[in-house]
Design an enzyme around this catalytic site. Structure first.
Site, PDB file in Angstrom:
ATOM      1  N   SER A 125       0.837  -1.198   0.000  1.00 49.58           N
ATOM      2  CA  SER A 125       0.000   0.000   0.000  1.00 49.58           C
ATOM      3  C   SER A 125       0.868   1.242   0.000  1.00 49.58           C
ATOM      4  O   SER A 125       1.986   1.226   0.530  1.00 49.58           O
ATOM      5  CB  SER A 125      -0.912   0.019   1.225  1.00 49.58           C
ATOM      6  OG  SER A 125      -1.545   1.276   1.345  1.00 49.58           O
ATOM      7  N   TYR A 137      -1.726   0.405  10.335  1.00 50.78           N
ATOM      8  CA  TYR A 137      -1.832  -0.263   9.039  1.00 50.78           C
ATOM      9  C   TYR A 137      -0.588   0.040   8.206  1.00 50.78           C
ATOM     10  O   TYR A 137       0.025  -0.865   7.617  1.00 50.78           O
ATOM     11  CB  TYR A 137      -3.101   0.245   8.343  1.00 50.78           C
ATOM     12  CG  TYR A 137      -3.320  -0.223   6.932  1.00 50.78           C
ATOM     13  CD1 TYR A 137      -3.785  -1.513   6.660  1.00 50.78           C
ATOM     14  CD2 TYR A 137      -3.108   0.643   5.850  1.00 50.78           C
ATOM     15  CE1 TYR A 137      -4.015  -1.920   5.349  1.00 50.78           C
ATOM     16  CE2 TYR A 137      -3.340   0.234   4.544  1.00 50.78           C
ATOM     17  CZ  TYR A 137      -3.785  -1.038   4.298  1.00 50.78           C
ATOM     18  OH  TYR A 137      -4.015  -1.443   3.011  1.00 50.78           O
TER      19      TYR A 137
END
Lengths: 244, 447
Positions: free
Chosen positions: A136, A149
């Site tokens: 990501s 995250y």
């Protein structure tokens, strides 16, 4: 016959979109997820649309002890593995609840690293294979709004870079995919800016192209490479004061 | 409040209070408990059929093909699957939808709810005729499987029911076996309305006549050119009609170049002069291609799908589509009156389409035996006034209106034209469906 493509996280919108892209090219698909039997509808849809074999495989990213047996048991041998396992979590809740934070970190880093580690060993021994990791842009720099995250994704990005480096001489290719915003179940309900938000199908097509061209790192949409370049370039004394 | 939604005509635009995208039956039931809603597919109805100030249910996550039986041609799929998806999956196996509208980008659920028709209504009826079963989330929040034999009342009401009887979740659809992906077309230029209708009637009278028939119509022609048209007759090509090279791969057709309309056209781009010039060119180009030819399925059925966002050529204000059907006996005088009114107002469109429809046996679907005329107009005060006039002419000749195209009829006109819809409205009240399922259109038209 083309090589089977193994999708880890076969329930995710991104994983399924990538599965459709490869199935459309005639690749058999192996969908791996928890409660794999619950993926029967998605599997049937894949095989009816693209006339390819689809098999379902029980897989739990959070049970690393099971990963070696899972990888050894894969038959036929996958030529490409796509790891689309991920859990966004809720940053604010995860700041208070460390158990929840650990779950996010384990799902985004430990689990993927473990299973890809076993697959990498198998591919290296066989002298061929392609590993695709869906990381990501959140891993490019820790930010107050999603660093739990983000840090796990940063770890995963570094792990993929290391695998790529290690396996370059073994005929095994590693592709790191860094999506920005993607319109999936994970982001449903978030108000995402349309020009920066990719549809899962777009991602599927991009991964297919990148695998064919042996790309190392791709951003989807490509504009994110620029955005993250800017975000990474901001000096820390300034960055720490930004609300970002 | 969600961002504004619109139909394909981009008029009107209405922001729903809630826009939900359920991924399971349970999520549909959950949304229903929150208040009245209307299901929405791919947004290809033209007006406000799938819009609401209240709750809109985006059904595009119901996109899985569930099963296919090559023996019977029966495909089972979720409601958000596109007709184009079915063609992509099953044409290579020799199957094609029995009935298709002019775009393949409609969902299965939408096609059932609007009971769409194609260029073969006379031969094969409307879409609903080929639906074997429908699974519906009822007003009571239960999933009910409806067929012609069981729960047949709800089955019949849901076909053409515009999503006002329940949420269509899944359906079984029978596909047509075809030998190739090609259409054997016979293009016949007609100098006027009488000639075009004669071609249609000749085709209709012949039981072995063409499966498909449609006419493109110049509604801006003046005097002798009024009603000049290109009538396109067609049949699924058989294997022996293909060249040997194509015969080896009968379902492979050339990939089409895709075009896009990236911007809204400015309001002045479309006027009677540019349209008249366009229509004249189109007619002459078509007339040169008169006679038989082989056309691939995509170009034949879906010429406009090749131009993404073609609805933007009408500019930011959007457009209103008018589609009526006139009973056979009244078709000729009615069409002449409609065309005269359009030509006089100078408010033409690129696409005026004339089709011959066959007898109707449905609960409240649009088609009836006769002729249907469809055309679109940019939304301007002059065009809206003309549309009111066209409504009146249609009503005077015993015709009725297509709800999937409508954005502006009055409840009074609609109910005067089609008494069957009062029965639907009555059933909705007595069964309590109206408290669960409502669209901007159902409120406007008191359905």
């Amino acid at each position: 016959m083309k090589d089977p493509v193994l999708i880890l996280g076969g329930r995710s919108d991104i994983g399924l979109a990538i599965a459709h892209a490869f199935a459309a090219e005639g690749h058999p698909i192996q969908l791996a997820a928890r409660n794999a039997q619950g993926l029967e509808v998605q599997g049937k849809d894949l095989s009816l649309r693209h006339r390819v074999e689809v098999s379902l495989h029980e897989f739990d990213a959070l049970a690393p002890d099971s990963h070696e047996a899972f990888v050894t048991g894969l038959e036929p041998r996958p030529g490409v593995v796509v790891c689309a396992v991920g859990l966004l979590g809720d940053q604010q809740e995860d700041e208070r609840d460390m158990a929840a934070a650990i779950r996010v970190m384990r799902t985004n880093f430990e689990g993927p690293a473990s299973v890809l580690g076993h697959l990498a060993n198998r591919f290296a021994a066989e002298g061929e294979g392609v590993i695709v990791g869906i990381s990501s842009v959140a891993g490019d720099r820790g930010r107050g709004s999603n660093y739990i995250y983000g840090s796990a994704k940063a770890g995963f990005t570094a792990y993929l870079a290391g695998l790529r480096n290690r396996l370059a001489g073994d005929g095994v290719h590693v592709l790191t995919v860094k999506p920005g915003f993607v319109a999936t179940a994970m982001t449903e309900g978030l108000d995402l800016p349309a020009p920066l938000t990719a549809q899962p199908e777009e991602l599927g097509a991009a991964v297919l192209r990148a695998v064919a061209k042996r790309r190392n790192v791709i951003y989807t949409r490509p504009v994110w490479r620029l955005i993250m370049g800017v975000i990474r370039a901001i000096p820390e004394p300034v960055f720490k004061k930004l609300s970002i | 409040m969600s961002r504004p939604l619109s139909g394909w005509g981009r008029y009107p635009k209405i922001a729903p209070e809630t826009l939900a995208r359920p991924r399971s039956d349970a999520a549909v039931a959950e949304a229903m408990a929150k208040g009245p809603l209307i299901a929405r597919g791919n947004g290809r109805s033209y007006g406000d059929s799938a819009l609401s100030e209240g709750q809109v249910l985006d059904m595009t996550a119901f996109r899985h093909i569930l099963s296919f039986d090559p023996q019977t041609g029966l495909v089972e799929a979720e409601a958000g699957v596109l007709l184009g998806d079915l063609i992509a999956a099953f044409l290579p196996l020799g199957f094609f939808p029995f009935v298709t509208p002019g775009t393949k980008l409609v969902t299965l659920g939408g096609a059932i709810a609007a009971d769409v028709h194609g260029k073969n209504h006379l031969r094969d009826g409307s879409f609903g005729h080929h639906v074997a079963w429908i699974e519906i989330m009822t007003a009571e929040g239960e999933v009910l499987r409806c067929t012609r034999a069981s729960n047949s009342g709800l089955f019949q009401q849901t076909i053409g029911g515009m999503g006002l009887t329940g949420v269509i979740l899944r359906a079984g659809l029978t596909l047509r076996p075809v030998e190739t992906g090609w259409i054997a077309q016979d293009m016949r230029p007609a100098r006027d309305l009488a000639e075009a209708m004669a071609i249609f009637e000749e085709a209709a009278a012949d039981a072995d006549g063409p499966t498909y028939s449609v006419a493109w119509f110049d509604c801006l022609g003046q005097g002798a050119a009024l009603g000049r048209s290109l009538v396109m007759l067609g049949d699924h090509a058989r294997l022996e009609q293909l060249t040997p090279r194509r015969r080896a791969r009968p379902f492979v057709t050339p990939e089409k170049r895709r075009l896009n309309v990236p911007l809204d056209a400015p309001g002045f781009a479309l006027n009677r002069y540019t349209l008249r010039a366009f229509n004249g060119l189109y007619y002459r180009a078509g007339a040169r291609k008169a006679g038989p030819s082989l056309v691939d399925w995509d170009s034949y059925f879906y010429p406009l799908d090749a131009i993404a966002n073609w609805n933007r050529i009408y500019g930011r204000r959007g457009f209103a589509q008018f589609q009526c059907v006139l009973p056979l006996a009244e078709a000729r005088p009615g069409l002449e009156e409609l065309l005269a009114a359009i030509s006089e107002a100078g408010q033409g469109s690129f696409l005026a389409v004339l089709k011959r429809l066959g007898p109707d046996t449905t609960a409240h679907s649009f088609p009836m035996e006769g002729y249907t005329l469809a055309l679109d107009f940019p939304v301007t005060p002059a065009a809206l006034a003309l549309l009111d006039r066209l409504d009146k002419i249609t009503l005077d000749h015993g015709g009725r209106f297509y709800l999937a195209k409508d954005s502006r009829l009055t409840a009074q006109t609609l109910h005067a034209a089609d008494p069957r819809l009062a029965t639907l409205a009555e059933t909705r009240r007595s069964e309590g469906w109206d408290a669960r399922f409502a669209s901007a259109q159902s409120r406007r038209l008191q359905l």
